[in-house]
Design a protein around this motif. Structure first.
Motif, PDB file in Angstrom:
ATOM      1  N   PRO A 195       2.600  11.179   5.500  1.00 36.69           N
ATOM      2  CA  PRO A 195       3.155  10.045   5.430  1.00 36.69           C
ATOM      3  C   PRO A 195       2.688   9.305   6.616  1.00 36.69           C
ATOM      4  CG  PRO A 195       4.618  11.752   6.069  1.00 36.69           C
ATOM      5  CD  PRO A 195       3.312  12.334   5.768  1.00 36.69           C
ATOM      6  N   GLN A 196       3.065   8.001   6.583  1.00 35.38           N
ATOM      7  CA  GLN A 196       2.991   7.066   7.842  1.00 35.38           C
ATOM      8  C   GLN A 196       3.659   7.721   9.192  1.00 35.38           C
ATOM      9  OE1 GLN A 196       4.060   3.367   6.081  1.00 35.38           O
ATOM     10  NE2 GLN A 196       3.116   2.145   7.354  1.00 35.38           N
ATOM     11  N   THR A 197       3.100   7.771  10.352  1.00 30.30           N
ATOM     12  CA  THR A 197       3.427   8.439  11.244  1.00 30.30           C
ATOM     13  C   THR A 197       5.009   8.041  11.365  1.00 30.30           C
ATOM     14  OG1 THR A 197       1.899   7.219  12.396  1.00 30.30           O
ATOM     15  CG2 THR A 197       2.131   9.412  13.149  1.00 30.30           C
ATOM     16  N   LYS A 238       0.951  -1.186   0.054  1.00 35.11           N
ATOM     17  CA  LYS A 238      -0.270  -0.034   0.126  1.00 35.11           C
ATOM     18  C   LYS A 238       0.717   1.268  -0.015  1.00 35.11           C
ATOM     19  CE  LYS A 238      -1.930  -1.137   3.782  1.00 35.11           C
ATOM     20  NZ  LYS A 238      -1.149  -2.362   4.331  1.00 35.11           N
ATOM     21  N   THR A 239       2.020   1.390   0.946  1.00 32.40           N
ATOM     22  CA  THR A 239       2.733   2.421   1.097  1.00 32.40           C
ATOM     23  C   THR A 239       3.476   2.577  -0.252  1.00 32.40           C
ATOM     24  OG1 THR A 239       2.781   2.306   3.367  1.00 32.40           O
ATOM     25  CG2 THR A 239       4.605   3.643   2.352  1.00 32.40           C
ATOM     26  N   THR A 240       3.981   1.479  -0.752  1.00 28.44           N
ATOM     27  CA  THR A 240       4.743   1.449  -2.156  1.00 28.44           C
ATOM     28  C   THR A 240       3.849   2.036  -3.255  1.00 28.44           C
ATOM     29  OG1 THR A 240       5.996  -0.505  -1.332  1.00 28.44           O
ATOM     30  CG2 THR A 240       6.333  -0.036  -3.563  1.00 28.44           C
ATOM     31  N   LEU A 284      -3.088  10.268   1.706  1.00 27.45           N
ATOM     32  CA  LEU A 284      -2.718   9.757   3.225  1.00 27.45           C
ATOM     33  C   LEU A 284      -2.407   8.522   3.498  1.00 27.45           C
ATOM     34  CD1 LEU A 284      -5.706  11.586   3.112  1.00 27.45           C
ATOM     35  CD2 LEU A 284      -5.067  11.974   5.414  1.00 27.45           C
ATOM     36  N   ASP A 285      -1.382   7.956   4.182  1.00 32.55           N
ATOM     37  CA  ASP A 285      -1.030   6.813   4.636  1.00 32.55           C
ATOM     38  C   ASP A 285      -1.360   6.477   6.103  1.00 32.55           C
ATOM     39  OD1 ASP A 285       0.061   4.363   4.394  1.00 32.55           O
ATOM     40  OD2 ASP A 285       2.060   4.806   3.749  1.00 32.55           O
ATOM     41  N   GLU A 286      -2.328   5.813   6.180  1.00 39.44           N
ATOM     42  CA  GLU A 286      -2.672   5.335   7.435  1.00 39.44           C
ATOM     43  C   GLU A 286      -2.615   6.506   8.485  1.00 39.44           C
ATOM     44  OE1 GLU A 286      -1.385   1.588   8.873  1.00 39.44           O
ATOM     45  OE2 GLU A 286      -0.791   0.876   6.837  1.00 39.44           O
ATOM     46  N   PRO A 287      -3.389   7.386   8.172  1.00 40.06           N
ATOM     47  CA  PRO A 287      -3.571   8.388   9.080  1.00 40.06           C
ATOM     48  C   PRO A 287      -4.096   8.283  10.430  1.00 40.06           C
ATOM     49  CG  PRO A 287      -5.376   8.612   7.422  1.00 40.06           C
ATOM     50  CD  PRO A 287      -4.521   7.563   7.145  1.00 40.06           C
TER      51      PRO A 287
HETATM   52 MG   LIG Z   1       2.570   1.177   4.766  1.00 40.83          MG
END
Ligand SMILES: [Mg+2]
Ligand SMILES: Nc1ncnc2c1ncn2[C@@H]1O[C@H](COP(=O)(O)OP(=O)(O)O)[C@@H](O)[C@H]1O
Lengths: 270, 258
Positions: free
Chosen positions: B80-82, B41-43, B162-165
């Motif tokens: 980004p992811q925290t 997902k992040t990728t 947004l990445d896993e906000p």
């Molecule tokens: Mg991720």
């Protein structure tokens, strides 16, 4: 004490020391916040190989030191990118290799004696007019670059990925930072010495970090602590007849210890 | 269309992380990407941001290669992811938010009155104005996410990623964060969100993408969440139940998400 300050060599050392203290601390802020302390130590020690080569070839050792410092910064980046090794491993390799080269070069150089001691551990008497000129040129030059790229260097230090998304030239800014570290090392060698130069880069910035949560304030506090460390260290070393570089670094470390104690409430804050 | 991926394959060295993923994000849509940890997902987000180059396939963001986006780059807001943000960095909230403007300000130049105004508006919108002078290190998880959202909004984006906000944010703060995202979307902001809160997100997104290296399912939330593919993706019992109008999914966390 006072009469010592009257001497030209002491004035020269104090002026150069103040400038170098400021320079190291400002660059040190980025080194500390980017987790580049070991990189700083690596570049610092790489200068030994350069200084020794300078002795061997009979050229100004600081010139060859610049080459070695920049080469190490570049080489570490290259090895890290081209292999699956972590950066600290690459630094470890260059650290050892440049020191070994230095020892080899010295073995080939007859009668380097006293001079080398100044380079290794710093010495007030070793601060020449040339060294003062170097500090007078280098410090404003590096500070100007920092002022120019202030917000970019901050962004890259805090969040390189986001900086890349925003379109900043992240890799080039990182290289710029390493070049600044290399130049700073060379500027500080004659004052604190090769062995301790990375400590003068890290300690004042680390002390400033203990005292504030504000980057901009850290950028003022660190050079203030850096300059105070070099001046107090130089005077103390004269007074106590101790090695100047070591005294400066110990004063800077004392600043750090007090700052850390203040932060943790061990000492009452004002 | 704002984002278009066509059979994108990504590999880190020899390991394939994304395989032939095709995806379109239309202007004004609100898309959620779900999938187990390590699904890519992040990728996927990094491909869209131009941070990761696909080994195969094409990516178009605002009609261009995201790695050579030029000025359009400013139209992307990214949270980004925290874990990707150093919370011990000595910065105050106002400084962090102002960074959202740096891409627009340009090299060497200083923030102008207009930049400060945009940063102020972004903080107001996310409700962090009162935190402007707080150090980043003293914020709660929910506050930190709002600050990062304010930074993303400060660049006045057309696309918000947004990445896993909601990671590391407590339940009430998560709800108000999602409410804010919904309001932003209503105001016309195209939003792409990676989330673990499948059920909650389903209530207000208009598309769900299930990713597990490949694109497993893609469609409207009610289609995707009841699908056979989703149950297969998690490889274990995934139970959906309807609570009000929002379908909720319950999966045995330790089996499925670790
Ligand atoms: Mg991720
Ligand atoms: N920089 C990287 N180098 C090598 N492998 C990576 C890198 N980033 C992610 N991966 C791997 O790629 C896979 C997908 O990661 P990621 O996109 O972060 O998944 P998700 O966000 O869905 O959890 C994981 O197996 C992860 O270990």
């Amino acid at each position: 004490m006072l009469e010592l300050i009257g001497h030209t060599f002491m004035q020269r050392a104090l002026l150069a020391g103040t400038l170098v203290g400021i320079l190291c601390a400002v660059v040190g802020v980025y080194v500390v916040l980017n987790g580049l302390s070991f990189m700083g130590a690596g570049i610092g020690h790489a200068s030994f190989g350069g200084v020794a080569l300078g002795f061997l070839l009979g050229v100004n050792p600081l010139l060859t030191a610049v080459v070695f410092c920049l080469g190490t910064a570049w080489g570490v980046g290259l090895v890290t990118r081209k292999t699956s090794l972590r950066e600290d491993t690459a630094i470890g390799i260059f650290f050892a290799c440049t020191m070994a080269l230095g020892i080899l070069f010295l073995g080939l150089t007859p009668g380097y004696g006293v001079d080398l001691f100044g380079y290794l551990f710093g010495s007030i008497l070793a601060v020449t007019r040339q060294d003062l000129w170097l500090a007078l040129l280098l410090t404003p030059a590096v500070l100007a670059v920092v002022a120019l790229f202030y917000k970019e260097l901050l962004f890259v230090s805090f969040d390189p990925e986001m900086a890349r998304v925003a379109g900043l030239p992240v890799d080039r800014l990182h290289s710029l930072l390493l070049v600044l570290v290399a130049l700073t090392v060379v500027g500080a060698i004659k004052i604190v010495g090769i062995v301790l130069v990375s400590a003068l880069i890290v300690a004042p910035a680390a002390a400033a970090r203990q005292l504030t949560e504000d980057f901009h304030r850290m950028m003022w506090l660190a050079p203030a602590i850096g300059a105070a460390s070099t001046v107090a260290g130089l005077l103390l070393s004269c007074w106590l007849d101790t090695a100047s570089g070591a005294t400066i670094v110990l004063v800077a470390t004392a600043f750090f210890a007090v700052a850390a104690a203040l932060r943790r409430g061990i000492l009452p804050t004002g | 269309m704002i984002v278009e991926l066509d059979r994108v394959t990504v590999a880190y060295r020899t390991v394939t992380v994304l395989e032939e993923v095709s995806l379109k994000v239309f202007r004004g849509s609100f898309l959620a990407v779900i999938g187990p940890n390590g699904a890519g997902k992040t990728t996927l987000l990094k491909v869209i941001l131009g941070l990761v180059r696909p080994v195969e396939g094409t990516v178009r963001v605002f009609g261009r290669d995201p790695r050579h986006l030029g000025a359009e780059r400013r139209a992307i807001g990214y949270v980004p992811q925290t874990a990707a943000v150093d919370r011990h960095f000595p910065l105050r909230v106002a400084d962090v938010v102002m960074m959202g403007r740096y891409g627009r300000i340009g090299l060497v130049r200083r923030p102008s009155a207009a930049d400060r105004e945009a940063a102020r508006r972004a903080m107001e919108r996310t409700g962090v104005t009162h935190l402007a002078n707080s150090p980043l290190g003293r914020l709660s998880g929910g506050q930190r996410q709002r600050v990062l959202l304010a930074r993303a909004l400060a660049c006045e984006p057309e696309l918000l990623i947004l990445d896993e906000p909601a990671a590391g944010v407590d339940v009430p703060a998560t709800e108000s964060l999602y409410e804010l995202l919904r309001d932003l979307h209503k105001d016309g902001l195209t939003t792409l969100l990676v989330s673990h809160d499948v059920g909650v997100v389903a209530a207000f997104v208009d598309g769900v993408v299930c990713l597990n290296r490949r694109l497993v399912a893609h469609g409207r939330p009610e289609e995707v969440l009841g699908s056979e593919e989703l149950a297969q993706m998690y490889g274990c019992a995934a139970v959906f139940f309807h609570h009000g109008r929002a379908p909720h999914m319950v999966v045995a966390r330790d089996e499925c998400w670790s």
